[in-house]
Design a protein around this motif. Structure first.
Motif, PDB file in Angstrom:
ATOM      1  N   THR A  77      24.235   1.246  36.810  1.00 26.52           N
ATOM      2  CA  THR A  77      23.838   1.737  38.211  1.00 26.52           C
ATOM      3  C   THR A  77      25.045   2.554  38.885  1.00 26.52           C
ATOM      4  OG1 THR A  77      25.587  -0.633  39.009  1.00 26.52           O
ATOM      5  CG2 THR A  77      23.038  -1.151  38.688  1.00 26.52           C
ATOM      6  N   MET A  78      24.529   3.463  40.008  1.00 23.68           N
ATOM      7  CA  MET A  78      25.418   4.135  40.483  1.00 23.68           C
ATOM      8  C   MET A  78      25.214   4.350  42.039  1.00 23.68           C
ATOM      9  SD  MET A  78      25.432   8.291  39.661  1.00 23.68           S
ATOM     10  CE  MET A  78      25.986   8.276  37.873  1.00 23.68           C
ATOM     11  N   GLN A  79      26.491   4.418  42.537  1.00 25.52           N
ATOM     12  CA  GLN A  79      26.291   4.682  44.159  1.00 25.52           C
ATOM     13  C   GLN A  79      27.405   5.856  44.283  1.00 25.52           C
ATOM     14  OE1 GLN A  79      28.266   1.974  46.464  1.00 25.52           O
ATOM     15  NE2 GLN A  79      27.396   2.797  48.422  1.00 25.52           N
ATOM     16  N   GLY A  80      27.102   6.737  45.221  1.00 22.38           N
ATOM     17  CA  GLY A  80      27.989   7.933  45.396  1.00 22.38           C
ATOM     18  C   GLY A  80      28.034   8.114  46.935  1.00 22.38           C
ATOM     19  N   SER A 126      32.410   9.005  50.168  1.00 23.68           N
ATOM     20  CA  SER A 126      31.406   9.451  49.593  1.00 23.68           C
ATOM     21  C   SER A 126      31.858  10.662  48.528  1.00 23.68           C
ATOM     22  CB  SER A 126      30.630   9.991  50.683  1.00 23.68           C
ATOM     23  OG  SER A 126      29.791   9.035  51.277  1.00 23.68           O
ATOM     24  N   ILE A 127      31.235  10.791  47.563  1.00 23.91           N
ATOM     25  CA  ILE A 127      31.258  12.019  46.731  1.00 23.91           C
ATOM     26  C   ILE A 127      30.146  13.070  46.965  1.00 23.91           C
ATOM     27  CG2 ILE A 127      32.798  10.974  45.161  1.00 23.91           C
ATOM     28  CD1 ILE A 127      30.499  10.656  43.289  1.00 23.91           C
ATOM     29  N   GLY A 147      22.151   2.009  47.286  1.00 21.34           N
ATOM     30  CA  GLY A 147      22.288   2.840  48.624  1.00 21.34           C
ATOM     31  C   GLY A 147      21.642   3.931  48.559  1.00 21.34           C
ATOM     32  N   ALA A 148      22.172   5.046  49.247  1.00 20.62           N
ATOM     33  CA  ALA A 148      21.575   6.294  49.174  1.00 20.62           C
ATOM     34  C   ALA A 148      21.196   6.958  47.780  1.00 20.62           C
ATOM     35  CB  ALA A 148      22.585   7.327  50.131  1.00 20.62           C
ATOM     36  N   GLY A 149      20.129   7.423  47.970  1.00 19.29           N
ATOM     37  CA  GLY A 149      19.422   7.968  46.577  1.00 19.29           C
ATOM     38  C   GLY A 149      18.623   6.758  46.030  1.00 19.29           C
ATOM     39  N   VAL A 189      28.720   2.877  38.075  1.00 20.42           N
ATOM     40  CA  VAL A 189      29.705   4.030  38.555  1.00 20.42           C
ATOM     41  C   VAL A 189      29.437   4.142  40.008  1.00 20.42           C
ATOM     42  CG1 VAL A 189      29.793   6.611  38.241  1.00 20.42           C
ATOM     43  CG2 VAL A 189      29.307   5.036  36.308  1.00 20.42           C
ATOM     44  N   GLY A 190      30.720   4.052  40.787  1.00 20.70           N
ATOM     45  CA  GLY A 190      30.334   4.117  42.204  1.00 20.70           C
ATOM     46  C   GLY A 190      31.849   4.327  42.858  1.00 20.70           C
ATOM     47  N   ILE A 191      31.539   4.509  44.468  1.00 26.79           N
ATOM     48  CA  ILE A 191      32.811   4.755  45.218  1.00 26.79           C
ATOM     49  C   ILE A 191      33.264   3.267  45.290  1.00 26.79           C
ATOM     50  CG2 ILE A 191      31.811   6.750  46.237  1.00 26.79           C
ATOM     51  CD1 ILE A 191      30.901   5.046  48.473  1.00 26.79           C
ATOM     52  N   ASP A 192      34.381   3.308  46.053  1.00 31.28           N
ATOM     53  CA  ASP A 192      34.987   2.169  46.497  1.00 31.28           C
ATOM     54  C   ASP A 192      34.237   1.599  47.661  1.00 31.28           C
ATOM     55  OD1 ASP A 192      36.832  -0.020  47.191  1.00 31.28           O
ATOM     56  OD2 ASP A 192      38.412   1.156  47.789  1.00 31.28           O
ATOM     57  N   SER A 193      33.179   0.525  47.256  1.00 34.16           N
ATOM     58  CA  SER A 193      32.184  -0.028  48.453  1.00 34.16           C
ATOM     59  C   SER A 193      31.883  -1.669  48.131  1.00 34.16           C
ATOM     60  CB  SER A 193      31.014   0.791  48.326  1.00 34.16           C
ATOM     61  OG  SER A 193      30.500   0.550  47.077  1.00 34.16           O
ATOM     62  N   GLY A 194      31.160  -1.883  48.814  1.00 33.53           N
ATOM     63  CA  GLY A 194      30.880  -3.455  48.574  1.00 33.53           C
ATOM     64  C   GLY A 194      29.937  -3.484  47.406  1.00 33.53           C
ATOM     65  N   PHE A 195      29.236  -2.525  47.044  1.00 31.91           N
ATOM     66  CA  PHE A 195      28.547  -2.413  45.641  1.00 31.91           C
ATOM     67  C   PHE A 195      29.521  -2.598  44.420  1.00 31.91           C
ATOM     68  CE2 PHE A 195      24.920  -0.348  47.818  1.00 31.91           C
ATOM     69  CZ  PHE A 195      24.010  -1.259  47.705  1.00 31.91           C
TER      70      PHE A 195
END
Length: 109
Positions: free
Chosen positions: A3-6, A16-17, A40-42, A68-74
């Motif tokens: 899974t991925m969130q950016g 965000s990246i 999320g987005a995407g 792979v993701g940003i510092d977030s809820g996911f």
């Protein structure tokens, strides 16, 4: 699959990246044979949108090889299922935006 969130919760979210970095990360993981599920987005799956998506996202995260993701809820949600996650906090990305050099950024991008 992974899974991925950016992208954060809004367009001005400094966690965000960039789209270019997201695409580069996708290339890296696809080259390793992973299918990527965007959160999320995407995301293109309507089952993964809105509050009713939480059980689906939880199930997906529980079966994913990696998030792979940003510092977030996911990211915090993924920590419930995945043994070890090495992701720099959004403070690191802020420092990069302000000119600080970090070895991990050079290695990844």
């Amino acid at each position: 699959f992974i899974t991925m969130q950016g992208v954060g919760s809004n367009a001005t979210d400094d966690r965000s990246i960039t789209s270019a970095h997201i695409e580069k990360l996708k290339e890296i993981y696809k080259a390793q044979g992973y299918e990527i599920i965007m959160l999320g987005a995407g995301n293109t799956n309507p089952l993964l949108e809105g509050p009713e998506s939480i059980p689906y996202i939880g199930y997906i995260l529980s079966k994913a090889k990696l998030h792979v993701g940003i510092d977030s809820g996911f990211l915090h949600f993924a920590e419930l299922y995945l043994k070890h996650i090495l992701v720099p906090a959004h403070h690191v990305y802020r420092s990069v935006a302000n000119g600080v050099q970090h070895k991990f950024i050079e290695e990844i991008l």
